[in-house]
Design an enzyme around this catalytic site. Structure first.
Site, mmCIF file in Angstrom:
data_model
loop_
_atom_site.group_PDB
_atom_site.id
_atom_site.type_symbol
_atom_site.label_atom_id
_atom_site.label_comp_id
_atom_site.label_asym_id
_atom_site.label_seq_id
_atom_site.Cartn_x
_atom_site.Cartn_y
_atom_site.Cartn_z
ATOM 1 N N ASN A 148 41.935 68.473 27.067
ATOM 2 C CA ASN A 148 42.978 69.428 26.695
ATOM 3 C C ASN A 148 43.511 70.068 27.978
ATOM 4 O OD1 ASN A 148 44.479 71.672 25.901
ATOM 5 N ND2 ASN A 148 43.089 72.224 24.244
ATOM 6 N N HIS A 190 50.146 68.518 20.331
ATOM 7 C CA HIS A 190 49.314 69.008 21.429
ATOM 8 C C HIS A 190 47.943 68.349 21.352
ATOM 9 C CE1 HIS A 190 46.810 71.448 23.913
ATOM 10 N NE2 HIS A 190 46.277 72.117 22.905
ATOM 11 N N CYS A 196 49.515 76.435 24.966
ATOM 12 C CA CYS A 196 49.589 74.997 24.690
ATOM 13 C C CYS A 196 50.907 74.575 24.070
ATOM 14 C CB CYS A 196 48.429 74.585 23.794
ATOM 15 S SG CYS A 196 46.805 74.936 24.530
#
Length: 336
Positions: free
Chosen positions: A281, A251, A114
Site C-alpha cells: 500500500n 486503491h 489514499c
C-alpha cells in the site's frame, strides 16, 4: 469548456525491498499469514536520506524519458501526498525548482491520503477544462515507511513507498475525462490518522505515537459499504454502464478489501488492476502505479475506459473515469 487528456505517465519505486521473510524477523508474523490476509509479498522502502520529493523527481524523469516530454512549459504542479518532506514548503515547490519548471507555474500539495492522486487528477482536469491552465503535472507519492510503526504487525505489513506522475494537457478535439465522484465522512476521521498539532478529533483522544495509526476493521467495513455505492453514482452521472469499463483501478489497500468491493459491484477480478503484490500500500501512489503496470505489461491500451477509485483517511473517496489517450512512447521505462 476545453478538452483535457492524460498524455504521459511515469513511475518510480525505491530500490530497497522489504519482503515478508524480512518482516518475519521483525514482528510476530509469517509469509503465509501476510499473503493470505493482504496479497502482499514485498514492498519498497525509501533510504533514510530519500524523501517524497526525490521519488517524485524520479517518476517525472521516467515520464519524460518514455514520452519525449519536457516540463519547461508546465503551468501547474500538483502533488498528492501525506508524507511531504516538510510541513512547509510544499513538495510541489521543490519539484518546480528541481525540474526547472518556470517560476510562473503554480505549485501546491493536496492532502487526501489514499484518495489523493484521484483528487489531484480531478483538480488538474478542472484547471485545464476551465481554460485557466494548459499543462498540469500531477503526482501521487508517499514515503509511508517513514511514519510506519514496525512494532505493530497489523500495519507494518501493509505499507511501502512509491510515486506516479502524469501530464494532463489541453486537447481541442476531445476530452479523456468522462466522469467523477467525490465523497467524505469526517465522522470517521479517528479511524486512520497521524497526530499533528491537535491530539483529539471528534472529541476522541488520539494515540500520540507520531506514527500512522489505523483501525483496519472499521476502514474495511466503511470501504466495502461505500465504494460500490460511489462507483454506481459515478457511472450514473457519466451515463456509462459498468460493462463498458475496461479496467477498474481501486486503491491498492489490500486484496481482502478489493475482492469484496468487486464482488458487491459484480465486476470481474481479471479486469482489476492493482499494485499491491510487489509494492504494498503506497497510499497516493497505488493508483498511478497500478495503471502504469498495466501499460508496461501491454494490457492497458489507448481507447480503454478506466475507472480509478481512491479511498482512505478522512474518510475520503474520489473516483475518476477516463478514456486513455496517451502519446506514443519513444523510450523504455525505468525498471521497477
Amino acid at each position: 469548456m476545453t478538452g483535457a487528456k492524460i498524455t504521459a505517465i511515469g513511475t518510480y519505486v525505491p530500490e530497497k525491498r522489504l519482503t515478508n521473510a524480512d518482516l518475519e524477523q521483525m514482528v510476530d508474523t509469517d509469509n503465509e499469514w501476510i499473503v493470505g490476509r493482504t496479497g502482499i509479498r514485498e514492498r519498497r522502502i525509501s533510504r533514510q536520506d530519500e524523501y517524497t520529493s526525490d521519488l517524485c523527481v524520479s517518476a517525472v524523469q521516467d515520464l519524460m524519458k518514455r514520452y519525449g516530454k519536457n516540463v519547461e512549459d508546465v503551468d501547474m504542479v500538483l502533488v498528492a501526498t501525506s508524507t511531504p518532506d516538510f510541513s512547509f514548503p510544499s513538495v510541489a515547490s521543490l519539484i518546480q525548482d528541481r525540474l526547472n519548471i518556470p517560476q510562473t507555474a503554480g505549485a501546491m500539495d493536496l492532502s487526501a491520503a489514499c484518495a489523493g492522486f484521484v483528487y489531484a487528477l480531478h483538480t488538474a482536469h478542472s484547471y485545464v477544462a476551465s481554460g485557466m491552465h494548459r499543462k498540469v503535472l500531477v503526482i501521487g507519492a508517499d514515503t509511508i515507511s517513514k511514519i510506519t510503526d514496525y512494532t505493530d504487525r497489523s500495519t507494518c505489513i501493509l505499507f511501502g513507498d512509491g510515486a506516479g506522475a502524469v501530464l494532463v494537457e489541453s486537447d481541442k478535439q476531445s476530452t479523456g475525462f468522462l466522469g467523477f465522484q467525490l465523497a467524505s465522512d469526517g465522522s470517521g476521521a479517528h479511524h486512520v490518522y497521524r497526530t499533528g498539532l491537535a491530539h483529539t478529533v471528534n472529541n476522541i483522544e488520539l494515540v500520540d505515537t507520531q506514527m500512522l495509526v489505523q483501525n483496519g476493521r472499521e476502514v474495511f467495513r466503511w470501504a466495502i459499504r461505500t465504494v460500490p455505492l460511489g462507483v454506481q453514482q459515478l457511472l450514473e452521472k457519466a451515463e456509462v454502464g459498468l460493462e463498458q469499463i475496461d479496467w477498474f483501478i481501486p486503491h491498492s489497500a489490500n486484496m481482502r478489501m478489493i475482492e469484496p468491493i468487486c464482488e458487491r459491484m459484480n465486476y470481474p477480478m481479471e479486469q482489476v488492476l492493482h499494485s499491491l503484490v510487489n509494492f504494498g500500500n503506497t497510499s497516493a501512489a497505488t493508483i498511478p502505479l497500478a495503471l502504469d503496470l498495466g501499460i508496461r505489461e501491454g494490457k492497458v491500451k489507448n481507447g480503454h475506459k478506466i475507472l480509478m477509485y481512491g479511498f482512505g483517511a478522512g474518510l475520503t473517496q474520489a473516483g475518476q473515469l477516463v478514456e486513455l489517450n496517451l502519446d506514443e512512447q519513444v523510450g523504455e521505462p525505468t525498471l521497477l
